[in-house]
Design a protein around this motif. Structure first.
Motif, short mmCIF file in Angstrom:
data_model
loop_
_atom_site.label_atom_id
_atom_site.label_comp_id
_atom_site.label_asym_id
_atom_site.label_seq_id
_atom_site.Cartn_x
_atom_site.Cartn_y
_atom_site.Cartn_z
N ARG A 149 0.84 -1.20 0.00
CA ARG A 149 0.00 0.00 0.00
C ARG A 149 0.87 1.25 0.00
NH1 ARG A 149 -5.30 -0.31 3.65
NH2 ARG A 149 -5.77 1.39 2.19
N LEU A 150 2.00 1.18 0.68
CA LEU A 150 2.96 2.29 0.63
C LEU A 150 3.67 2.30 -0.71
CD1 LEU A 150 4.44 4.64 2.00
CD2 LEU A 150 6.11 2.97 2.85
N TYR A 151 4.03 1.12 -1.19
CA TYR A 151 4.72 1.02 -2.49
C TYR A 151 3.94 1.76 -3.58
CZ TYR A 151 6.30 -0.99 -6.91
OH TYR A 151 6.74 -1.15 -8.21
N LYS A 152 2.65 1.57 -3.61
CA LYS A 152 1.83 2.20 -4.65
C LYS A 152 1.89 3.72 -4.55
CE LYS A 152 -2.76 2.00 -6.77
NZ LYS A 152 -4.14 1.42 -6.68
N LEU A 153 1.85 4.24 -3.34
CA LEU A 153 1.88 5.69 -3.15
C LEU A 153 3.25 6.27 -3.52
CD1 LEU A 153 -0.02 5.88 0.26
CD2 LEU A 153 -0.95 6.27 -2.03
N ILE A 154 4.31 5.55 -3.17
CA ILE A 154 5.66 6.00 -3.52
C ILE A 154 5.86 5.91 -5.03
CG2 ILE A 154 8.13 5.57 -3.22
CD1 ILE A 154 6.66 6.65 -0.71
N LYS A 155 5.37 4.84 -5.63
CA LYS A 155 5.46 4.68 -7.08
C LYS A 155 4.76 5.82 -7.81
CE LYS A 155 6.63 1.91 -10.59
NZ LYS A 155 8.03 1.52 -10.88
N ASN A 156 3.70 6.32 -7.19
CA ASN A 156 2.92 7.40 -7.80
C ASN A 156 3.45 8.79 -7.47
OD1 ASN A 156 1.23 5.57 -9.02
ND2 ASN A 156 -0.38 5.70 -7.47
N GLY A 157 4.62 8.87 -6.82
CA GLY A 157 5.27 10.16 -6.66
C GLY A 157 5.47 10.68 -5.26
N ALA A 158 4.85 10.04 -4.26
CA ALA A 158 5.04 10.50 -2.88
C ALA A 158 6.41 10.07 -2.36
CB ALA A 158 3.94 9.95 -1.98
N PHE A 159 6.86 10.74 -1.30
CA PHE A 159 8.05 10.34 -0.55
C PHE A 159 7.58 9.86 0.82
CE2 PHE A 159 9.83 12.88 -3.84
CZ PHE A 159 11.19 12.63 -3.91
N SER A 160 8.52 9.34 1.61
CA SER A 160 8.18 9.01 2.99
C SER A 160 9.36 9.23 3.91
CB SER A 160 7.67 7.56 3.11
OG SER A 160 8.72 6.63 3.24
N GLN A 161 9.06 9.28 5.21
CA GLN A 161 10.07 9.52 6.24
C GLN A 161 9.85 8.58 7.41
OE1 GLN A 161 8.89 12.24 9.16
NE2 GLN A 161 10.07 10.67 10.26
N VAL A 162 10.86 7.78 7.74
CA VAL A 162 10.76 6.92 8.91
C VAL A 162 11.33 7.64 10.13
CG1 VAL A 162 10.83 4.77 7.59
CG2 VAL A 162 12.96 5.75 8.48
N THR A 163 10.95 7.16 11.30
CA THR A 163 11.34 7.80 12.55
C THR A 163 12.62 7.17 13.10
OG1 THR A 163 8.99 8.09 13.00
CG2 THR A 163 10.50 8.44 14.83
N ALA A 164 13.50 8.01 13.61
CA ALA A 164 14.77 7.52 14.17
C ALA A 164 14.51 6.49 15.26
CB ALA A 164 15.57 8.70 14.72
N ALA A 165 13.55 6.75 16.12
CA ALA A 165 13.26 5.82 17.22
C ALA A 165 12.81 4.46 16.70
CB ALA A 165 12.21 6.41 18.14
N SER A 166 12.15 4.44 15.56
CA SER A 166 11.74 3.17 14.96
C SER A 166 12.95 2.37 14.52
CB SER A 166 10.81 3.41 13.76
OG SER A 166 9.63 4.07 14.14
N VAL A 167 13.88 3.04 13.86
CA VAL A 167 15.11 2.38 13.40
C VAL A 167 15.93 1.90 14.60
CG1 VAL A 167 17.27 2.73 12.13
CG2 VAL A 167 15.15 3.78 11.30
N ASN A 168 15.87 2.64 15.69
CA ASN A 168 16.64 2.30 16.89
C ASN A 168 15.98 1.24 17.76
OD1 ASN A 168 18.45 4.27 16.08
ND2 ASN A 168 17.59 5.85 17.39
N GLY A 169 14.80 0.79 17.37
CA GLY A 169 14.11 -0.25 18.12
C GLY A 169 13.30 0.24 19.30
N LYS A 170 13.08 1.54 19.42
CA LYS A 170 12.35 2.09 20.56
C LYS A 170 10.87 1.74 20.54
CE LYS A 170 15.93 4.38 22.24
NZ LYS A 170 16.54 4.06 23.56
N PHE A 171 10.34 1.42 19.36
CA PHE A 171 8.93 1.06 19.25
C PHE A 171 8.74 -0.45 19.10
CE2 PHE A 171 8.81 5.52 17.57
CZ PHE A 171 8.02 6.06 18.57
N GLY A 172 9.81 -1.21 19.32
CA GLY A 172 9.71 -2.66 19.25
C GLY A 172 10.38 -3.26 18.02
N LYS A 173 10.57 -4.58 18.08
CA LYS A 173 11.30 -5.29 17.03
C LYS A 173 10.57 -5.29 15.70
CE LYS A 173 13.83 -8.42 20.12
NZ LYS A 173 14.08 -9.84 20.49
#
Length: 251
Positions: A149-173
């Motif tokens: 569902r994200l792939y389709k939106l990105i394919k159609n021209g949108a960008f996205s931004q992930v959160t540092a805390a997510s990458v760091n595992g603060k919101f879980g594995k």
């Protein structure tokens, strides 16, 4: 480093409660090596409304106070805009902000779903010259269930931004795993802090960059620099996130 998503403005949303907390956040960001922050208060999320003129006024005040405190960080104006039906009308009426007056705008989905009108609205935004950046897609239940569902939106021209805390595992594995998958599939283009304070929702941007491949880290940092300068952002072709195959035994 540049942070394009941060709730550092005092007393406007669920971020810094007052100027004291804003200054504490600025000091913490400076220690981490952040030199510029886009202040992105929530707007039209059902609880908070922070229109363009008010945000710009608050950013000017905060910049003055940060300089008086001797902190070497610059604050720029933005918003975290929840998708809503009148978004383009309000943009034309000068109520909405892009990221530091660039052609990019941070947009937010509800945490549990993607609005039925999202695909059309994101497309219409681009027709008006606004490139949407979908914030923290890794924390959206519908995208976690089906990253296509994200792939389709990105394919159609949108960008996205992930959160540092997510990458760091603060919101879980699970959220960390999905964040890495989105990065490796070229389905995200920025890492930002979404910091709200210095305790439970801090920065962690330097750590996030150290958690991922150095080429991705360099790409994300270049993109943050480009958006602050109002420059073109190079977008890599997106890929589908590999899904685990389910095997069913025959008994």
């Amino acid at each position: 480093m540049i942070d394009i998503h941060c709730h550092i403005l005092p007393s406007v949303d669920d971020g810094a409660k007052d100027i004291v907390q804003s200054i504490e956040m600025a000091k913490e960001a400076e220690k981490e090596g952040i030199t510029a922050i886009i202040a992105t208060p929530h707007h039209m999320n059902g609880t908070y409304e922070n229109e363009k003129a008010a945000v710009e006024y608050d950013v000017n005040i905060l910049n003055t106070q940060i300089k008086q405190a001797g902190i070497n960080i610059s604050i720029y104006a933005g918003q975290e805009v929840r998708l809503y039906g009148e978004l383009l009308q309000d943009y034309e009426n000068n109520k909405l902000l892009t990221v530091n007056h660039s052609t990019h705008m941070l947009v937010e989905f509800p945490s549990s779903s993607i609005p039925a009108f999202a695909e059309q609205l994101l497309f219409d935004m681009q027709l008006k010259g606004i490139t949407p950046i979908i914030v923290h897609p890794e924390r959206n239940a519908a995208i976690a269930e089906d990253p296509d569902r994200l792939y389709k939106l990105i394919k159609n021209g949108a960008f996205s931004q992930v959160t540092a805390a997510s990458v760091n595992g603060k919101f879980g594995k699970k959220i960390k795993t999905l964040s890495v998958q989105l990065i490796e599939a070229n389905l995200t283009h920025f890492i930002a802090t979404d910091a709200h304070n210095t305790t439970s929702r801090g920065f962690g941007l330097a750590q996030a960059y150290s958690e991922i491949d150095s080429d991705y880290a360099a790409y994300f940092q270049e993109n943050a620099e480009a958006i602050l300068a109002g420059q073109y952002i190079q977008k890599e072709p997106p890929h589908h996130v590999a899904r685990k195959r389910k095997f069913f035994g025959i008994f």
